[in-house]
Design a protein around this motif. Structure first.
Motif, PDB file in Angstrom:
ATOM      1  N   GLY A  74      56.621  83.508  73.505  1.00  0.00           N
ATOM      2  CA  GLY A  74      57.239  83.070  72.263  1.00  0.00           C
ATOM      3  C   GLY A  74      57.601  81.606  72.192  1.00  0.00           C
ATOM      4  O   GLY A  74      58.204  81.157  71.217  1.00  0.00           O
ATOM      5  N   GLU A  75      57.264  80.819  73.232  1.00  0.00           N
ATOM      6  CA  GLU A  75      57.542  79.379  73.172  1.00  0.00           C
ATOM      7  C   GLU A  75      56.516  78.609  73.994  1.00  0.00           C
ATOM      8  O   GLU A  75      55.710  79.193  74.701  1.00  0.00           O
ATOM      9  CB  GLU A  75      58.966  79.077  73.638  1.00  0.00           C
ATOM     10  CG  GLU A  75      59.373  79.694  74.966  1.00  0.00           C
ATOM     11  CD  GLU A  75      60.849  79.441  75.285  1.00  0.00           C
ATOM     12  OE1 GLU A  75      61.204  78.284  75.490  1.00  0.00           O
ATOM     13  OE2 GLU A  75      61.612  80.420  75.328  1.00  0.00           O
ATOM     14  N   TYR A  76      56.547  77.294  73.878  1.00  0.00           N
ATOM     15  CA  TYR A  76      55.578  76.453  74.569  1.00  0.00           C
ATOM     16  C   TYR A  76      55.937  76.217  76.035  1.00  0.00           C
ATOM     17  O   TYR A  76      55.084  75.918  76.856  1.00  0.00           O
ATOM     18  CB  TYR A  76      55.494  75.081  73.877  1.00  0.00           C
ATOM     19  CG  TYR A  76      54.513  75.016  72.725  1.00  0.00           C
ATOM     20  CD1 TYR A  76      53.914  76.168  72.223  1.00  0.00           C
ATOM     21  CD2 TYR A  76      54.194  73.794  72.133  1.00  0.00           C
ATOM     22  CE1 TYR A  76      53.023  76.101  71.165  1.00  0.00           C
ATOM     23  CE2 TYR A  76      53.299  73.719  71.077  1.00  0.00           C
ATOM     24  CZ  TYR A  76      52.713  74.874  70.592  1.00  0.00           C
ATOM     25  OH  TYR A  76      51.828  74.811  69.556  1.00  0.00           O
ATOM     26  N   ASP A 128      49.118  74.271  79.857  1.00  0.00           N
ATOM     27  CA  ASP A 128      49.634  73.027  80.450  1.00  0.00           C
ATOM     28  C   ASP A 128      49.962  71.981  79.394  1.00  0.00           C
ATOM     29  O   ASP A 128      50.988  71.293  79.485  1.00  0.00           O
ATOM     30  CB  ASP A 128      48.627  72.457  81.451  1.00  0.00           C
ATOM     31  CG  ASP A 128      48.611  73.224  82.766  1.00  0.00           C
ATOM     32  OD1 ASP A 128      49.430  74.149  82.919  1.00  0.00           O
ATOM     33  OD2 ASP A 128      47.774  72.902  83.633  1.00  0.00           O
ATOM     34  N   ILE A 129      49.098  71.841  78.369  1.00  0.00           N
ATOM     35  CA  ILE A 129      49.404  70.819  77.365  1.00  0.00           C
ATOM     36  C   ILE A 129      50.600  71.248  76.504  1.00  0.00           C
ATOM     37  O   ILE A 129      51.392  70.409  76.071  1.00  0.00           O
ATOM     38  CB  ILE A 129      48.177  70.451  76.487  1.00  0.00           C
ATOM     39  CG1 ILE A 129      47.701  71.620  75.635  1.00  0.00           C
ATOM     40  CG2 ILE A 129      47.051  69.900  77.335  1.00  0.00           C
ATOM     41  CD1 ILE A 129      46.646  71.222  74.592  1.00  0.00           C
ATOM     42  N   ARG A 130      50.762  72.557  76.311  1.00  0.00           N
ATOM     43  CA  ARG A 130      51.917  73.036  75.542  1.00  0.00           C
ATOM     44  C   ARG A 130      53.210  72.836  76.328  1.00  0.00           C
ATOM     45  O   ARG A 130      54.229  72.403  75.767  1.00  0.00           O
ATOM     46  CB  ARG A 130      51.717  74.509  75.169  1.00  0.00           C
ATOM     47  CG  ARG A 130      50.612  74.700  74.139  1.00  0.00           C
ATOM     48  CD  ARG A 130      50.144  76.138  74.039  1.00  0.00           C
ATOM     49  NE  ARG A 130      48.913  76.221  73.251  1.00  0.00           N
ATOM     50  CZ  ARG A 130      48.115  77.275  73.243  1.00  0.00           C
ATOM     51  NH1 ARG A 130      48.400  78.335  73.990  1.00  0.00           N
ATOM     52  NH2 ARG A 130      47.026  77.278  72.514  1.00  0.00           N
ATOM     53  N   ALA A 131      53.181  73.134  77.621  1.00  0.00           N
ATOM     54  CA  ALA A 131      54.365  72.926  78.465  1.00  0.00           C
ATOM     55  C   ALA A 131      54.707  71.447  78.560  1.00  0.00           C
ATOM     56  O   ALA A 131      55.879  71.068  78.606  1.00  0.00           O
ATOM     57  CB  ALA A 131      54.109  73.498  79.858  1.00  0.00           C
ATOM     58  N   PHE A 132      53.686  70.597  78.570  1.00  0.00           N
ATOM     59  CA  PHE A 132      53.889  69.140  78.626  1.00  0.00           C
ATOM     60  C   PHE A 132      54.618  68.673  77.368  1.00  0.00           C
ATOM     61  O   PHE A 132      55.564  67.879  77.433  1.00  0.00           O
ATOM     62  CB  PHE A 132      52.526  68.463  78.751  1.00  0.00           C
ATOM     63  CG  PHE A 132      52.563  67.047  79.281  1.00  0.00           C
ATOM     64  CD1 PHE A 132      53.700  66.519  79.876  1.00  0.00           C
ATOM     65  CD2 PHE A 132      51.441  66.237  79.191  1.00  0.00           C
ATOM     66  CE1 PHE A 132      53.722  65.218  80.373  1.00  0.00           C
ATOM     67  CE2 PHE A 132      51.437  64.938  79.676  1.00  0.00           C
ATOM     68  CZ  PHE A 132      52.574  64.431  80.268  1.00  0.00           C
ATOM     69  N   MET A 133      54.175  69.177  76.222  1.00  0.00           N
ATOM     70  CA  MET A 133      54.855  68.831  74.957  1.00  0.00           C
ATOM     71  C   MET A 133      56.307  69.299  74.978  1.00  0.00           C
ATOM     72  O   MET A 133      57.220  68.566  74.571  1.00  0.00           O
ATOM     73  CB  MET A 133      54.124  69.468  73.773  1.00  0.00           C
ATOM     74  CG  MET A 133      52.844  68.782  73.372  1.00  0.00           C
ATOM     75  SD  MET A 133      52.186  69.461  71.821  1.00  0.00           S
ATOM     76  CE  MET A 133      51.287  70.882  72.406  1.00  0.00           C
TER      77      MET A 133
END
Length: 447
Positions: free
Chosen positions: A98-100, A275-280
């Motif tokens: 439900g989240e990045y 990975d790019i979502r967690a980075f954001m």
């Protein structure tokens, strides 16, 4: 005295790292909390397809006839702590539901379970992909929990494995990056990686935050390059251009290069998207969210490609509903030479068409079992010819060598209608057209 290595977590990363460390000559003890995994690895078998990995395991796992016996597996944290000098943490860091943001629960649990048993001079080395700032927090936690106190250090050593080339990338890395706080930690890691360093692999020693940022930065750059050429494919569709020729032309520029400029249905798998979502998400927590707003568009372009492939298929079938249409899908994994179907664009496209009423039949050389578990309602065939039998349109969605080497004439005899949509721009258009097929690829409306 020779270093002894432990590997915490024996999934894709951990199993590969453990086998590679044994290949480099170390005594290795792997730990996992899943009994079935430990039993399987103890027999020299791996729960995933990765070229060369099972052979490497069987070469070293204790108890297998003819093996070196350098690699064993356990579920006992105390045994691991007593055995090892250097402990590699290789557990999963999935996206939170439900989240990045990244779910750090597996890393936190592994570090805490290990730390409370560490008494002597030990080095704990994180290899998992984590949000920047995690290593500082974990180092403080180890200091709190470890009976050995300051003699137990942390280092960060990000992994750069490419699925399908993981064994090669571990034994012959294109770079080794270590985040360290002491000369001792750096020296230990230089000893661990002495063989690849001697063979010419660059060794980059830096601080914790930089080491943590290297993997997410590299994946973000790669995702940007892939999404850039896919955005150009959208423009070529609108303008009547040919994205393959466009990519060839700009790829001759040394500043750009030819790699990862093949337009298609986008990237997937267990690393790039999450990975790019967690980075954001992490940049937002640090107050630097504006620096990475472009990654939202990268993610959006990537996801849009899947929908565009569905629409291209609809057009190929006359523009109406999918109801009653037979669609063959060649490919289920997110990339070739892997059985990984996590966030697979190929399966996503197949699933969307199926949900809209199409009769979808999928074939993949290695990903069938995983695909069935994820999408049990799709149809599955045992070969490309069987998948295509009676099809009104064929979608090529994972660029396996087997598909590039198909005989278009033989396949054409099985299909109801000879229309192929190349979602990877990897097939030879002339070869297919000569066999009577209508060939269409993304970003190449007139090619």
């Amino acid at each position: 005295m020779a270093l002894k290595i432990t590997v915490i977590g024996t999934g894709y990363l951990g199993a590969t790292h453990a086998a590679a460390m044994a290949e480099l000559g170390f005594e290795v003890l792997g730990l996992d909390v899943v009994p079935e995994k430990i039993e399987m690895l103890g027999r020299g078998q791996v729960p995933m397809f990765e070229p060369g990995l099972e052979e490497l395991l069987r070469k070293h796992v204790a108890g297998i006839e003819g093996s070196t016996g350098r690699l064993r597996f356990t579920m006992d944290w105390a045994e691991v702590a007593e055995f090892g000098d250097v402990h590699f943490v290789c557990v999963n860091t999935p996206q939170k539901h439900g989240e990045y943001a990244c779910d750090m629960s597996y890393v936190d649990s592994a570090v805490e379970s290990l730390a409370k048993h560490l008494r002597g001079p030990n080095l704990v080395v994180g290899k998992s992909t984590v949000p920047v700032g995690s290593a500082d927090r974990l180092a403080a936690r180890i200091l709190e929990l470890a009976p050995g106190g300051g003699e137990v250090e942390l280092a960060w050593n990000p992994e750069f494995l490419r699925e399908g080339f993981a064994v090669q990338d571990t034994l012959h890395p294109d770079r080794i990056v270590v985040g360290v706080r002491s000369e001792r930690a750096e020296e230990l890691l230089r000893e661990v990686y002495a063989t690849p360093i001697a063979d010419g692999s660059p060794f980059v020693a830096t601080d914790f935050p930089t080491a943590e940022l290297v993997k997410t930065s590299a994946n973000s750059f790669l995702a940007t390059k892939i999404s850039f050429i896919n955005a150009m494919a959208e423009v070529c569709e609108a303008a009547g251009g040919d994205v393959a020729k466009l990519a060839e032309a700009i790829g001759h520029d040394d500043r750009i290069g030819k790699k990862f400029l093949r337009a298609g249905i986008g990237f997937g798998g267990g690393c790039l998207p999450k990975d790019i979502r967690a980075f954001m998400a992490r940049a937002g927590e640090l107050g630097a969210d504006q620096a990475l707003t472009f990654l939202r568009e990268i993610d959006s372009i990537n996801m849009r490609q899947r929908g565009q492939m569905v629409e291209l298929t609809r057009q190929a079938l006359g523009g109406g509903p999918f109801l009653g249409k037979r669609v063959a899908v060649l490919g289920a994994t997110f990339k070739p030479d892997s059985d990984d179907v996590r966030d697979s664009p190929a399966l996503n496209v197949a699933g969307q068409i199926h949900l809209q009423g199409g009769q979808v039949t999928v074939y993949d050389p290695k990903g069938m079992d995983n695909a069935r578990r994820l999408f049990p309602t799709l149809g599955y065939a045992d070969s490309a010819v069987e998948a295509v039998r009676g099809a009104d349109v064929v979608l090529h969605l994972t660029e396996w060598r087997e598909f590039r080497e198909l005989d278009p004439k033989a396949l054409g005899e099985a299909a109801a209608v000879r229309v192929i949509l190349d979602g990877r721009n990897a097939l030879d258009p002339e070869l297919w057209r000569e066999a009577g097929w209508t060939y269409r690829a993304m970003g190449r409306p007139t090619a």
